[in-house]
Design a protein around this motif. Structure first.
Motif, short mmCIF file in Angstrom:
data_model
loop_
_atom_site.label_atom_id
_atom_site.label_comp_id
_atom_site.label_asym_id
_atom_site.label_seq_id
_atom_site.Cartn_x
_atom_site.Cartn_y
_atom_site.Cartn_z
N LEU A 65 0.83 -1.21 0.00
CA LEU A 65 0.00 0.00 0.00
C LEU A 65 0.86 1.26 0.00
O LEU A 65 0.41 2.32 -0.45
CB LEU A 65 -0.92 0.01 1.22
CG LEU A 65 -2.03 -1.05 1.26
CD1 LEU A 65 -2.78 -0.96 2.58
CD2 LEU A 65 -3.00 -0.85 0.09
N TRP A 66 2.10 1.17 0.51
CA TRP A 66 2.96 2.36 0.55
C TRP A 66 4.45 2.08 0.30
O TRP A 66 5.22 3.02 0.09
CB TRP A 66 2.81 3.09 1.89
CG TRP A 66 3.47 2.42 3.05
CD1 TRP A 66 4.71 2.68 3.55
CD2 TRP A 66 2.94 1.37 3.88
NE1 TRP A 66 4.99 1.88 4.63
CE2 TRP A 66 3.91 1.06 4.86
CE3 TRP A 66 1.74 0.65 3.88
CZ2 TRP A 66 3.71 0.07 5.83
CZ3 TRP A 66 1.54 -0.31 4.86
CH2 TRP A 66 2.51 -0.60 5.81
N GLY A 93 6.82 9.07 5.72
CA GLY A 93 5.53 9.69 5.97
C GLY A 93 4.45 9.34 4.96
O GLY A 93 3.31 9.78 5.09
N VAL A 94 4.79 8.53 3.95
CA VAL A 94 3.81 8.15 2.93
C VAL A 94 2.95 6.96 3.36
O VAL A 94 2.04 6.56 2.62
CB VAL A 94 4.50 7.83 1.58
CG1 VAL A 94 5.18 9.06 1.03
CG2 VAL A 94 5.52 6.69 1.76
N SER A 95 3.20 6.39 4.52
CA SER A 95 2.39 5.25 4.98
C SER A 95 0.99 5.73 5.36
O SER A 95 0.77 6.93 5.59
CB SER A 95 3.05 4.58 6.18
OG SER A 95 2.81 5.33 7.36
N PRO A 96 0.01 4.82 5.46
CA PRO A 96 -1.34 5.23 5.84
C PRO A 96 -1.40 6.02 7.15
O PRO A 96 -2.19 6.95 7.29
CB PRO A 96 -2.10 3.90 5.95
CG PRO A 96 -1.39 3.00 5.00
CD PRO A 96 0.06 3.39 5.10
N LYS A 101 5.92 3.59 11.60
CA LYS A 101 5.43 2.61 12.57
C LYS A 101 4.66 1.42 11.95
O LYS A 101 4.72 0.31 12.50
CB LYS A 101 4.57 3.30 13.62
CG LYS A 101 5.34 4.26 14.52
CD LYS A 101 6.30 3.54 15.45
CE LYS A 101 6.92 4.49 16.45
NZ LYS A 101 7.77 3.81 17.44
N PRO A 102 3.91 1.58 10.83
CA PRO A 102 3.24 0.40 10.29
C PRO A 102 4.18 -0.72 9.84
O PRO A 102 3.75 -1.87 9.69
CB PRO A 102 2.46 0.96 9.08
CG PRO A 102 2.23 2.39 9.41
CD PRO A 102 3.49 2.81 10.14
N ASN A 103 5.48 -0.41 9.67
CA ASN A 103 6.42 -1.45 9.27
C ASN A 103 6.46 -2.60 10.26
O ASN A 103 6.71 -3.75 9.89
CB ASN A 103 7.84 -0.87 9.12
CG ASN A 103 7.94 0.16 8.03
OD1 ASN A 103 7.18 0.13 7.07
ND2 ASN A 103 8.88 1.09 8.17
N THR A 104 6.22 -2.31 11.53
CA THR A 104 6.16 -3.37 12.54
C THR A 104 4.74 -3.64 13.01
O THR A 104 4.41 -4.76 13.41
CB THR A 104 7.05 -3.04 13.76
OG1 THR A 104 7.05 -4.14 14.67
CG2 THR A 104 6.59 -1.79 14.48
N GLY A 400 8.30 10.57 9.63
CA GLY A 400 6.88 10.85 9.62
C GLY A 400 6.58 12.29 9.29
O GLY A 400 7.44 13.17 9.44
N HIS A 401 5.36 12.56 8.84
CA HIS A 401 4.95 13.93 8.57
C HIS A 401 4.35 14.57 9.81
O HIS A 401 3.99 13.89 10.77
CB HIS A 401 3.98 14.01 7.38
CG HIS A 401 2.64 13.36 7.62
ND1 HIS A 401 1.75 13.78 8.58
CD2 HIS A 401 2.02 12.32 6.99
CE1 HIS A 401 0.66 13.06 8.54
NE2 HIS A 401 0.79 12.14 7.59
#
Length: 436
Positions: A65-66, A93-96, A101-104, A400-401
């Motif tokens: 997704l990112w 910062g392009v993650s949902p 943090k979503p990496n883990t 992160g943004h």
């Protein structure tokens, strides 16, 4: 290209890290001690000696997704500084959820769902981790209950709103929901909270229900290992190797995720970058903490971990970089710091926000307060290159943004933000409570 494996640096270290200890027996803990909190696959990853761990297809499907995230050169920032240095940043910062943090969070939710867990509990400081776990739980059909440090809960109401959008329930910590939170509120009704307190609350609830487990967003070995997708991608994206690598540190996941793959290459003699961790002056566990066994939480519910710590009773002032307000540091990173594998420095709050504003005005991305610490040090390094004429390549992670942090930027721009000089007496007082 998304890596197909996570990298475990532990087998490559010259000396193994000290083991976590059971607080009652002071003996190394075993898998059975961790089973009430974590699924067995994560326990295996926490203590494992495999250098590379395959990423499950179900996790890769969500990563897509990112990921892969962009590696970008900050040419406009370079120009504004007048530096001969070349500055690159890996933008997470392009993650949902808007951070690394979503990496883990995604693999943690996946492994828990595989083992039939119904609900995950956790703490969150700035809200990036809570948002990420809420998102991950939604992907795998898990309930999610989050304790958000009160200072950040008040500063960033839309972070908790995002968690609720993803389906999570959120409490301001300390909360009256748990014994740990109620005890703090009885003694300090106006407590701003801390990650240590929030961890105690989440662990207490997880340990009391058979269908519930706990998820941690930083500090532990398996968390840092999951984050190595950042550094592995960067290695493949770069056309030249860095001379200096800079990352912010709170618990250590963003920093470890960026630098571990580069440290592997350094240990193999292929590259030789200077690696530098940056932490806030208000919560300086590397630079002013003690390397000792301590609890990971305030109530003393976790195993004892040998780490750089300010003491589990330490409650940081409510600085705006809420994700860096943890009393301790990753035991793995603490061990590596003792081995001299990287440097650590501190930066003040206002100079970090100054760096964040400069980055936004040149590169167009508003950074979260946490990576502004790395940006402040990156800018300082680039200005040193300007003085010396060195054409160094500097790599950092923009983890992160700052779209949820505009109130903090407004305080800085209006001149209301103040720096906080942490008195040594407060550190000494907190360290006096270390386990004997």
């Amino acid at each position: 290209m998304i890596p197909s494996n996570w990298y475990n640096i532990v087998p490559d270290l010259p000396v193994p890290p000290p083991p976590p200890l059971h607080p009652a027996t002071r003996q190394p803990i075993g898998p059975d001690d961790l089973a009430p909190l974590f699924p067995m696959e994560l326990i295996r990853q926490e203590v494992g000696q495999e250098r590379f761990v395959p990423i499950p297809q179900e996790v890769l499907d969500v990563y897509r997704l990112w990921r892969p995230t962009p590696l970008m050169r900050a040419r406009n920032l370079e120009k504004s500084l007048g530096t001969p240095a070349r500055i690159y940043y890996k933008y997470e910062g392009v993650s949902p959820a808007g951070s690394h943090k979503p990496n883990t969070a995604v693999p943690q939710a996946f492994y828990n769902a595989q083992e039939g867990v119904r609900r995950l509990t956790t703490e969150t400081g700035a809200g990036q981790w809570g948002s990420s776990l809420a998102f991950a739980c939604a992907q795998f059909g898990l309930d999610c209950e989050i304790w958000m440090v009160r200072a950040s809960y008040d500063q960033k109401p839309y972070r908790s709103a995002l968690m609720r959008v993803y389906g999570a329930s959120v409490h301001a910590s300390p909360s009256p929901v748990t014994q740990a939170g109620s005890k703090v509120l009885a003694e300090y009704p106006g407590s701003p909270g801390s990650l240590g307190i929030a961890i105690s609350e989440a662990v207490e609830v997880a340990a009391s229900a058979d269908d519930t487990r706990y998820a941690l967003g930083s500090v532990l070995n398996h968390v840092l290992m999951h984050q190595t997708v950042i550094g592995e991608e960067a290695l493949g994206q770069l056309e030249e190797m860095p001379d200096v690598i800079v990352g912010c540190t709170g618990g250590g996941s963003n920093f470890g995720g960026l630098v571990f793959p580069f440290l592997r290459e350094k240990l193999a003699g292929k590259i030789d970058p200077v690696i530098r961790a940056v932490e806030p002056e208000a919560c300086p566990s590397f630079t002013r903490g003690r390397y000792a066994y301590d609890f990971g939480d305030t109530a003393g519910l976790t195993p004892l971990m040998k780490m750089h710590t300010l003491g589990h009773d330490f409650v940081p002032d409510p600085i705006h970089a809420g994700g860096l307000r943890y009393h301790g540091m990753s035991p793995l990173l603490s061990h590596m710091y003792e081995l001299g594998m990287f440097e650590a420095v501190t930066r003040s709050q206002r100079e970090c926000f100054e760096a964040g504003v400069r980055f936004a005005r040149t590169e167009g991305i508003l950074p979260a307060p946490e990576p502004t610490h790395a940006l402040a040090e990156t800018i300082a390094e680039a200005l040193r290159c300007k003085e010396s004429g060195e054409e160094k390549m500097i790599l950092t992670a923009l983890c992160g943004h700052g779209h949820f942090d505009l109130a903090a930027y407004e305080r800085y721009l209006s001149g209301e933000m103040e720096d906080f000089a942490l008195p040594q007496e407060r550190i000494d007082e907190a360290l006096s409570g270390l386990p004997a």
